[in-house]
Design a protein around this motif. Structure first.
Motif, PDB file in Angstrom:
ATOM      1  N   ARG A  84      24.205 -42.895 -34.728  1.00 38.40           N
ATOM      2  CA  ARG A  84      22.484 -43.177 -34.912  1.00 38.40           C
ATOM      3  C   ARG A  84      22.500 -44.466 -34.441  1.00 38.40           C
ATOM      4  O   ARG A  84      23.460 -45.350 -34.033  1.00 38.40           O
ATOM      5  N   GLY A  85      21.232 -45.135 -34.188  1.00 44.93           N
ATOM      6  CA  GLY A  85      20.992 -46.226 -33.779  1.00 44.93           C
ATOM      7  C   GLY A  85      20.662 -46.467 -32.286  1.00 44.93           C
ATOM      8  O   GLY A  85      20.787 -45.755 -31.569  1.00 44.93           O
ATOM      9  N   ASP A  86      20.062 -47.716 -31.954  1.00 44.72           N
ATOM     10  CA  ASP A  86      20.049 -47.784 -30.698  1.00 44.72           C
ATOM     11  C   ASP A  86      21.021 -48.214 -29.507  1.00 44.72           C
ATOM     12  O   ASP A  86      21.637 -49.334 -30.134  1.00 44.72           O
ATOM     13  N   ILE A  87      20.902 -47.605 -28.393  1.00 40.59           N
ATOM     14  CA  ILE A  87      22.247 -48.095 -27.517  1.00 40.59           C
ATOM     15  C   ILE A  87      21.798 -48.383 -26.246  1.00 40.59           C
ATOM     16  O   ILE A  87      20.666 -47.852 -25.715  1.00 40.59           O
ATOM     17  N   LEU A  88      22.475 -49.148 -25.597  1.00 39.62           N
ATOM     18  CA  LEU A  88      22.342 -49.431 -24.066  1.00 39.62           C
ATOM     19  C   LEU A  88      23.699 -48.920 -23.540  1.00 39.62           C
ATOM     20  O   LEU A  88      24.660 -49.111 -23.859  1.00 39.62           O
ATOM     21  N   VAL A  89      23.241 -47.945 -22.350  1.00 37.27           N
ATOM     22  CA  VAL A  89      24.364 -47.465 -21.815  1.00 37.27           C
ATOM     23  C   VAL A  89      24.501 -47.740 -20.504  1.00 37.27           C
ATOM     24  O   VAL A  89      23.589 -47.864 -19.581  1.00 37.27           O
ATOM     25  N   PRO A  90      25.747 -47.845 -20.027  1.00 39.76           N
ATOM     26  CA  PRO A  90      25.827 -48.077 -18.285  1.00 39.76           C
ATOM     27  C   PRO A  90      25.185 -47.105 -17.423  1.00 39.76           C
ATOM     28  O   PRO A  90      25.160 -45.952 -17.901  1.00 39.76           O
ATOM     29  N   ALA A  91      24.575 -47.479 -16.404  1.00 40.79           N
ATOM     30  CA  ALA A  91      23.992 -46.637 -15.337  1.00 40.79           C
ATOM     31  C   ALA A  91      24.881 -45.145 -15.239  1.00 40.79           C
ATOM     32  O   ALA A  91      24.222 -44.210 -15.607  1.00 40.79           O
ATOM     33  N   GLU A  92      25.915 -45.276 -15.023  1.00 42.83           N
ATOM     34  CA  GLU A  92      27.011 -44.164 -14.375  1.00 42.83           C
ATOM     35  C   GLU A  92      26.920 -43.387 -15.747  1.00 42.83           C
ATOM     36  O   GLU A  92      26.766 -42.012 -15.559  1.00 42.83           O
ATOM     37  N   LYS A  96       9.942 -64.693 -28.817  1.00 43.56           N
ATOM     38  CA  LYS A  96      10.797 -65.164 -30.056  1.00 43.56           C
ATOM     39  C   LYS A  96      12.166 -64.514 -29.790  1.00 43.56           C
ATOM     40  O   LYS A  96      12.347 -63.903 -29.064  1.00 43.56           O
ATOM     41  N   ILE A  97      12.901 -65.539 -30.699  1.00 47.82           N
ATOM     42  CA  ILE A  97      14.237 -65.165 -30.781  1.00 47.82           C
ATOM     43  C   ILE A  97      14.386 -64.030 -31.841  1.00 47.82           C
ATOM     44  O   ILE A  97      13.844 -64.220 -32.847  1.00 47.82           O
ATOM     45  N   VAL A  98      15.070 -63.122 -31.490  1.00 48.74           N
ATOM     46  CA  VAL A  98      14.807 -61.796 -32.143  1.00 48.74           C
ATOM     47  C   VAL A  98      16.346 -61.254 -32.437  1.00 48.74           C
ATOM     48  O   VAL A  98      17.288 -61.520 -31.624  1.00 48.74           O
ATOM     49  N   ASP A  99      16.594 -60.247 -33.264  1.00 44.60           N
ATOM     50  CA  ASP A  99      17.671 -59.390 -33.519  1.00 44.60           C
ATOM     51  C   ASP A  99      17.773 -58.653 -32.512  1.00 44.60           C
ATOM     52  O   ASP A  99      16.524 -57.862 -32.256  1.00 44.60           O
ATOM     53  N   ASP A 100      18.883 -58.168 -31.996  1.00 44.93           N
ATOM     54  CA  ASP A 100      18.776 -57.057 -30.705  1.00 44.93           C
ATOM     55  C   ASP A 100      19.311 -55.838 -31.704  1.00 44.93           C
ATOM     56  O   ASP A 100      20.418 -55.777 -32.320  1.00 44.93           O
ATOM     57  N   SER A 101      18.441 -54.772 -31.620  1.00 46.83           N
ATOM     58  CA  SER A 101      18.710 -53.590 -32.328  1.00 46.83           C
ATOM     59  C   SER A 101      19.306 -52.654 -31.544  1.00 46.83           C
ATOM     60  O   SER A 101      20.030 -51.696 -32.003  1.00 46.83           O
ATOM     61  N   PHE A 102      19.802 -52.949 -30.081  1.00 50.18           N
ATOM     62  CA  PHE A 102      20.602 -52.351 -29.299  1.00 50.18           C
ATOM     63  C   PHE A 102      21.986 -52.542 -29.302  1.00 50.18           C
ATOM     64  O   PHE A 102      22.331 -53.716 -29.724  1.00 50.18           O
ATOM     65  N   VAL A 103      22.847 -51.377 -29.466  1.00 47.45           N
ATOM     66  CA  VAL A 103      24.229 -51.675 -29.319  1.00 47.45           C
ATOM     67  C   VAL A 103      24.732 -51.367 -27.853  1.00 47.45           C
ATOM     68  O   VAL A 103      24.330 -50.249 -27.342  1.00 47.45           O
ATOM     69  N   GLY A 145      17.734 -42.123 -32.329  1.00 47.91           N
ATOM     70  CA  GLY A 145      17.983 -43.733 -31.688  1.00 47.91           C
ATOM     71  C   GLY A 145      17.560 -43.786 -30.390  1.00 47.91           C
ATOM     72  O   GLY A 145      17.492 -42.753 -29.737  1.00 47.91           O
ATOM     73  N   ARG A 146      17.001 -45.003 -30.143  1.00 44.01           N
ATOM     74  CA  ARG A 146      16.582 -45.293 -28.900  1.00 44.01           C
ATOM     75  C   ARG A 146      17.645 -45.639 -27.739  1.00 44.01           C
ATOM     76  O   ARG A 146      18.759 -46.013 -28.155  1.00 44.01           O
ATOM     77  N   ARG A 202      11.078 -41.469 -20.799  1.00 47.28           N
ATOM     78  CA  ARG A 202      12.005 -41.137 -22.081  1.00 47.28           C
ATOM     79  C   ARG A 202      13.018 -42.234 -22.653  1.00 47.28           C
ATOM     80  O   ARG A 202      13.444 -42.119 -23.481  1.00 47.28           O
ATOM     81  N   ILE A 203      13.121 -43.393 -21.691  1.00 49.43           N
ATOM     82  CA  ILE A 203      14.124 -44.412 -22.249  1.00 49.43           C
ATOM     83  C   ILE A 203      13.297 -45.692 -22.567  1.00 49.43           C
ATOM     84  O   ILE A 203      12.249 -45.840 -22.590  1.00 49.43           O
ATOM     85  N   ALA A 204      13.760 -46.492 -23.733  1.00 48.48           N
ATOM     86  CA  ALA A 204      13.205 -47.178 -24.280  1.00 48.48           C
ATOM     87  C   ALA A 204      13.422 -48.891 -23.654  1.00 48.48           C
ATOM     88  O   ALA A 204      12.587 -49.780 -23.982  1.00 48.48           O
ATOM     89  N   ALA A 205      14.773 -48.909 -22.919  1.00 46.44           N
ATOM     90  CA  ALA A 205      14.790 -50.286 -22.242  1.00 46.44           C
ATOM     91  C   ALA A 205      15.548 -50.076 -20.929  1.00 46.44           C
ATOM     92  O   ALA A 205      16.377 -49.181 -20.779  1.00 46.44           O
TER      93      ALA A 205
END
Lengths: 105, 171, 551
Positions: free
Chosen positions: B26-34, B8-15, B48-49, B69-72
């Motif tokens: 706070r809040g979920d974050i997506l971080v570059p590998a480096e 389904k189309i959903v809201d993205d909780s990650f920034v 936050g995840r 330990r990571i969520a995504a």
């Protein structure tokens, strides 16, 4: 014939047209001055310098639904004003294979 | 860019954070590998995840110590023609048993959905709205699969064996 | 023959309806050409000079008569009444309309034919020996394994967007008719000392602008491990193959840049982790695929039937029989090669009428089966020897009995500048002229086995590098110029040819070839010494001297 698919810089040495293949059936077409496509080389828009060529090509590329793979091809203008293909590749595209087609031999 | 998750189309909780974006409290974050590898412990301890954006030319095995330990994990398709992330996805799922969100990012188009699902992706940052809306319909395009992957779908070879055996029982 | 089951049929039908949707979205503008291009390529659709070209797979070169009739139907209904058989057991139609392609695919799907992955950067049609299953002395029928690999590589979820195209070929005979050494993966079916079936695996062969002969990566991979081994090779390639330069993206470059030892270590490491997985093939699976290949119920027939004895009086029949008929593994039967290289004709082309008529002949004389070889000829794989005279008469009427198989006029040629948008020069007219120059079959027989290969550009679809005489068309100052090599070969002793001298013009190519042949006839030690052996013995120099002395 250097494949025009490798055409990178736009620089023309003489009268040229933009040619492509029509999207739905693939036939050879030429960009017209009326911003359309025609199967007749005689209806092609002629460009004579690199700026004109660039503009005509950009406009042709934008019409992605109409025709695909547009590129600039040289032509020769006969004394009577008739437009002729400028090289063997374009000659073959206009008049067909230089060999008999088996079904017709 | 719409996110499809669970079909389904959903809201993205990650920034998404860049290399130098200040860390939100706070809040979920997506971080570059480096950046993730550089400050992993700090990142994982905040509220936050945390997810990682992993480039397609970096060995996915480097991420293994953190997988629990990571969520995504977001894998990248710089163009849809570049298929490296399919291998990374399968390795994460099938070799390293990663069970968190596996997200396809970059040039993600409708006609790659089935391949991505089979490789183990379950979240999709879809480039075009119409493609996102057509997700479920597209995912059902195929009912037959020749290759075993970690997605659990039964392969043609095994279905044939089942048919053989069930026929065998009757005779 | 492999018979599709419901599962195979479902997949092909699902593919057709997917492509119908994709074409619809393309024509409505929902998909750009950039997005659509890969999708059409993955369904065998190119854009050529005059139109779209449609390439249909004939996996491992086996066709049933209803399939050949379906190809004839496509030629007639959607194209211009003919098709072109390629060097990779495909057939191409040159004048197809995009809007009609889904219909053509649907018509083909009804008889179990598809065009999946006949183009694009994925795993292409798996090819094999056109004599598979009937050649004497074969280890076992390589098509069982070809089919297994065909299924495994079809719509593969990990390897459908590789750095570049990927081709696999399989042979099970000592004499390699599948050209495995010029493939990305070449598989040679062998038995180990325990009598178990497995493969010698070769990797990194290919022609194009940087030709390489494949190298052996592993001397024996057990049959049950072949899918995991191939998967390991592909996984290494998918991750490390170059994507920055289309001309360096084939696996041959990766193998070359890493070296075969390092490359094979990478593969071995990967393989160790996946070999005991669901990719392992148990015997039951193989048996299931084997059971869907049907073989004719051969009769017990004499080695030399009366019909054959009587027909031997006709020199034309004898010329054809000696040239085009090969021994079969079953006594009383033959394999008949059908030359698609008539004098003055485009190599590999067949008309819809010829295809239909050939299907009828195959029903009558070959248990309904036809084969397609990489030399761009066809074959009838199970012809009773007593039927040879009648078959010959019928083939002759169709223009399909030219007795030139493996001779100088049995030319492999790409479509060249007459059709192809990548080409720099024409190929077909060169081939046509050569077939006229050497139309005399006595002369051709005197010359003996000699393969000419012609490509109209550096991409080498005509395999010019491995032609005994190779001709490559290039462009120089707006003119077609042809470079000529000698000494190449595509078989188990595969080698790349050597340039014999400066390029020549379109009109001069046939003269140069005549001079090369004349030089060979003068230089050979005895009539049995084949062209390639003379070149091997003497090198290029004596040929160069003779051919270029007057130029």
């Amino acid at each position: 014939m250097t494949s025009p698919l490798e055409q990178k810089k736009i620089k023309i040495a003489g009268p040229s047209v933009v040619t492509a293949n029509r999207t739905w059936d693939g036939i050879v077409v030429y960009r017209t001055a009326a911003k359309g496509w025609s199967a007749e080389l005689s209806e092609a828009a002629i460009v004579r310098n690199s700026d004109e060529a660039r503009a005509l090509l950009a406009e042709s590329i934008a019409d992605d639904v109409g025709a695909i793979g547009p590129y600039i091809a040289p032509v020769q203008i006969g004394e009577d004003g008739k437009i002729l293909p400028g090289n063997l590749r374009e000659q073959i595209r206009r008049t067909g294979v230089t060999i008999g087609q088996p079904a017709q031999v | 860019m719409p996110l499809v998750n669970g079909g389904k189309i959903v809201d993205d909780s990650f920034v998404k954070l860049a290399v130098d974006t200040p860390l939100p409290e706070r809040g979920d974050i997506l971080v570059p590998a480096e950046r993730f590898l550089g400050e992993a412990e700090g990142l994982l301890q905040r509220a936050g995840r945390v997810g990682v954006i992993w480039p397609n030319n970096r060995d996915i095995a480097e991420l293994v110590p953190y997988l629990g330990r990571i969520a995504a994990v977001a894998l990248v398709f710089p163009t849809f023609r570049d298929g490296r992330a399919y291998s990374q996805a399968r390795l994460l799922r099938e070799r390293y048993n990663y069970r968190g969100e596996l997200r396809a990012t970059g040039q993600v188009l409708r006609d790659q959905f089935v391949f991505m699902l089979r490789a183990g992706f379950d979240a999709f940052e879809v480039k075009k709205q119409a493609d996102a809306e057509a997700f479920m319909q597209t995912a059902r395009r195929y009912s037959v699969f020749y290759q075993p992957t970690g997605d659990g779908r039964i392969t043609a070879l095994h279905r044939r064996m089942q048919l053989r055996h069930s026929e065998g029982v009757g005779t | 023959m492999y018979a599709y089951d419901e599962i195979d049929r479902t997949l092909v039908n699902e593919r057709v309806s997917e492509f119908r949707d994709q074409v619809k979205r393309r024509l409505s503008g929902e998909l750009t050409e950039d997005e659509f291009k890969i999708l059409r390529l993955q369904n065998g659709v190119y854009l050529q000079l005059h139109a779209y070209m449609f390439r249909v797979a004939i996996p491992y070169g086996t066709l049933a008569t209803n399939q050949l009739r379906a190809l004839a139907h496509v030629a007639r209904k959607y194209d211009r009444g003919y098709g072109h058989f390629t060097t990779r057991q495909n057939i191409q139609f040159n004048w197809i309309k995009l809007a009609e392609l889904p219909d053509a695919l649907e018509d083909l799907a009804k008889v179990g034919i598809h065009a999946m992955q006949t183009s694009g950067n994925n795993m292409r049609n798996v090819t094999s020996d056109q004599w598979a299953g009937v050649a004497p002395g074969e280890i076992e029928d390589p098509r069982i394994w070809s089919e297994l690999i065909r299924q495994h590589t079809t719509l593969h979820p990990e390897f459908s967007f590789l750095p570049r195209k990927f081709k696999i070929a399989i042979t099970a005979s000592d004499h390699d008719r599948a050209a495995i050494k010029i493939h990305d993966i070449g598989l040679r079916l062998i038995k180990n000392e325990k009598g178990e079936t497995g493969f010698e695996v070769l990797v990194g062969g290919g022609l194009g602008r940087t030709p390489f002969i494949a190298k052996t990566i592993k001397h024996f991979v057990h049959g049950r491990d072949i899918l995991s081994y191939i998967e390991a090779i592909l996984r290494v390639y998918n991750q490390y193959g170059r994507r920055d330069n289309i001309y360096k993206a084939r696996i041959k470059i990766l193998v070359h840049e890493l070296g075969i030892e390092k490359f094979s270590r990478e593969v071995e490491d990967e393989w160790r982790q996946i070999r005991n997985s669901s990719l392992e093939i148990d015997d039951e699976v193989i048996e299931d695929i084997r059971s869907r290949f049907t073989y004719p119920s051969y009769e017990k027939l004499p080695h030399m039937p009366d019909e054959l004895r009587q027909a031997a009086a006709d020199p034309d029949f004898e010329a054809w029989r000696k040239n085009s008929v090969a021994p079969h593994k079953v006594q009383g039967y033959s394999i008949v090669t059908i030359s698609l290289k008539p004098t003055g004709g485009p190599p590999g082309d067949a008309t819809a009428e010829q295809m239909d008529a050939l299907a009828d002949l195959a029903d009558k004389y070959s248990f309904g089966e036809i084969r397609v070889g990489h030399e761009q000829n066809l074959a009838l794989p199970h012809v009773a020897k007593r039927d040879l005279p009648a078959l010959w008469k019928a083939l002759d009427k169709l223009g399909l009995a030219t007795p030139n198989v493996n001779l100088i006029t049995d030319i492999i040629a790409c479509p060249g500048l007459d059709y192809c948008s990548l080409a720099n020069a024409r190929s077909i007219p060169i081939a046509q002229e050569l077939t006229r120059r050497f139309a005399n079959h006595e002369l051709a027989n005197l010359i003996g086995r000699l393969h000419i290969n012609i490509s109209g550009c550096i991409n080498a679809c005509g395999h010019h590098h491995v032609g005994h005489i190779g001709i490559l068309g290039v462009e120089k100052n707006g003119e077609e110029v042809y470079q000529i090599t000698i000494g190449g070969r595509a078989d188990e002793n595969a080698a790349l040819g050597t340039l014999i001298g400066p390029g020549v013009k379109f009109d001069e190519v046939a003269d140069v070839v005549e001079d090369i042949v004349e030089a060979y006839l003068a230089l050979r030690e005895r009539p049995e010494e084949l062209f390639m052996d003379t070149v091997k013995r003497l090198g290029v120099e004596p040929f160069k001297e003779r051919v270029y002395a007057t130029r």
